[in-house]
Design a protein around this motif. Structure first.
Motif, mmCIF file in Angstrom:
data_model
loop_
_atom_site.group_PDB
_atom_site.id
_atom_site.type_symbol
_atom_site.label_atom_id
_atom_site.label_comp_id
_atom_site.label_asym_id
_atom_site.label_seq_id
_atom_site.Cartn_x
_atom_site.Cartn_y
_atom_site.Cartn_z
ATOM 1 N N GLU A 1 -55.993 32.426 55.824
ATOM 2 C CA GLU A 1 -55.981 32.409 54.358
ATOM 3 C C GLU A 1 -57.342 32.746 53.762
ATOM 4 O O GLU A 1 -57.432 33.178 52.606
ATOM 5 N N GLN B 1 -55.079 43.274 47.253
ATOM 6 C CA GLN B 1 -54.717 42.097 46.475
ATOM 7 C C GLN B 1 -53.762 41.243 47.301
ATOM 8 O O GLN B 1 -52.893 41.765 48.001
ATOM 9 N N LYS B 2 -53.931 39.929 47.204
ATOM 10 C CA LYS B 2 -53.018 38.994 47.858
ATOM 11 C C LYS B 2 -52.093 38.418 46.794
ATOM 12 O O LYS B 2 -52.549 37.877 45.791
ATOM 13 N N HIS B 3 -50.783 38.552 47.019
ATOM 14 C CA HIS B 3 -49.809 38.186 45.991
ATOM 15 C C HIS B 3 -48.771 37.217 46.528
ATOM 16 O O HIS B 3 -48.421 37.246 47.714
ATOM 17 N N SER C 1 -48.105 34.220 51.168
ATOM 18 C CA SER C 1 -48.704 35.299 50.378
ATOM 19 C C SER C 1 -48.748 36.583 51.210
ATOM 20 O O SER C 1 -48.849 36.551 52.439
ATOM 21 N N ILE C 2 -48.686 37.716 50.518
ATOM 22 C CA ILE C 2 -48.648 39.020 51.183
ATOM 23 C C ILE C 2 -49.816 39.865 50.680
ATOM 24 O O ILE C 2 -50.029 39.990 49.470
ATOM 25 N N TRP C 3 -50.565 40.437 51.621
ATOM 26 C CA TRP C 3 -51.645 41.353 51.259
ATOM 27 C C TRP C 3 -51.071 42.748 51.016
ATOM 28 O O TRP C 3 -50.328 43.280 51.842
ATOM 29 N N PHE D 1 -49.741 38.918 56.093
ATOM 30 C CA PHE D 1 -49.283 37.734 55.367
ATOM 31 C C PHE D 1 -50.046 36.497 55.828
ATOM 32 O O PHE D 1 -50.632 36.475 56.916
ATOM 33 N N THR D 2 -50.038 35.468 54.992
ATOM 34 C CA THR D 2 -50.724 34.211 55.290
ATOM 35 C C THR D 2 -49.707 33.085 55.462
ATOM 36 O O THR D 2 -48.518 33.249 55.172
ATOM 37 N N THR E 1 -60.333 38.396 54.154
ATOM 38 C CA THR E 1 -60.121 39.438 53.146
ATOM 39 C C THR E 1 -60.225 40.807 53.804
ATOM 40 O O THR E 1 -61.188 41.070 54.529
ATOM 41 N N MET F 1 -50.355 46.623 53.389
ATOM 42 C CA MET F 1 -51.765 46.404 53.690
ATOM 43 C C MET F 1 -52.323 47.537 54.541
ATOM 44 O O MET F 1 -53.449 48.011 54.331
#
Length: 278
Positions: free
Chosen positions: A229, A244-246, A145-147, A140-141, A232, A165
């Motif tokens: 953030e 994907q980061k959501h 956001s959650i990967w 997470f960031t 990747t 992830m």
């Protein structure tokens, strides 16, 4: 770092239900497996029938596995001796088409004090209904956001579904921490200096029937990894087709619409509920 998510009461209830129903009952027709007097697993009726076929042969030489009319009993012995007999049994059941997704990877079955009782092929754990162990890591960031990872279409289990992830089983020669670190590198390219932001989060036990012969029973050690953030994930082992980061709303939709693996849905729901704004 607490993210202070805000979600409705109805969504909270739905996520709680996913967690509360993750541990399910075993079908009545399954036959129990005991280690001494402890119930440790169960096998399907068809699997049990094949086992009796093997044990009825005149040349069977099992000293530490006993087949009764309605149960299977594993006796106290060295881990090596019991593992050897279970391997012979598992190979026989594999030849009968009972066990699927053979991996040539050993898992350990542990006592409560973490001493090994035996080790066995990973696929046989599900065939015998034994509890395995795994790690799942929430990436997470700072903005919440959650990967998430999309599993490779070539995976034998849950191909193409959305996963945490990083996630993976703990093999017989690993600790929880070493497995987490290995999986983070292999699946997401996490390097050593990022591990300072890796924190153990909890323990979740899941169990469910997988037709026609198997029980998935697993103790999941969950971790949270705070990532920059601008970072990747990069996959190295071919088990992930994309990352994907959501935002939280999208992630909740994936959970409730069953686009995630069942284990990842439980782990992610737990992550969200732990990070609610109080």
């Amino acid at each position: 770092m607490k993210l202070n998510y805000v979600i409705s009461d109805s969504i909270q209830s739905a996520l709680n239900e996913i967690i509360e129903t993750a541990y399910r009952s075993i079908p009545n027709q399954f036959v129990p497996v005991y280690y001494v007097n402890q119930l440790i697993g169960s096998v399907s009726a068809s699997c049990f029938s094949h086992m009796k076929e093997l044990f009825n042969q005149d040349d069977n030489d099992f000293s530490f596995i006993q087949i009764n009319n309605d149960s299977i009993l594993l006796s106290t012995s060295s881990s090596y001796d019991l593992s050897l007999e279970l391997r012979i049994l598992a190979e026989f059941l594999r030849s009968k088409g009972v066990f699927s997704h053979w991996r040539n990877e050993q898992f350990s079955f542990l006592r409560e004090d973490a001493h090994e009782i035996f080790r066995l092929e990973r696929a046989a754990f599900r065939g015998f209904g034994l509890m395995s162990t795994a790690v799942h890591i929430n990436g997470f960031t700072r903005d919440g956001s959650i990967w998430l990872a999309t599993r490779s279409d070539s995976k034998s289990v849950d191909p193409g579904l959305i996963d945490n992830m990083t996630a993976g089983g703990i093999n017989a020669i690993e600790t929880v921490q070493s497995c987490a670190e290995r999986e983070l590198w292999e699946e997401a390219g996490v390097v050593s200096n990022q591990l300072n932001n890796l924190f153990p989060a909890g323990l979740i036990e899941v169990r469910r029937f997988l037709p026609p012969h198997e029980i998935h029973h697993e103790k999941i050690f969950t971790f949270d990894l705070f990532v920059d953030e601008n970072w990747t994930p990069i996959n190295h082992d071919g088990e992930v087709q994309s990352f994907q980061k959501h935002g939280i709303e999208e992630v909740i939709d994936f959970i409730l619409s069953e686009k995630m693996t069942q284990d990842a849905a439980v782990v992610t729901a737990d992550f969200i509920l732990r990070n609610l704004k109080i």
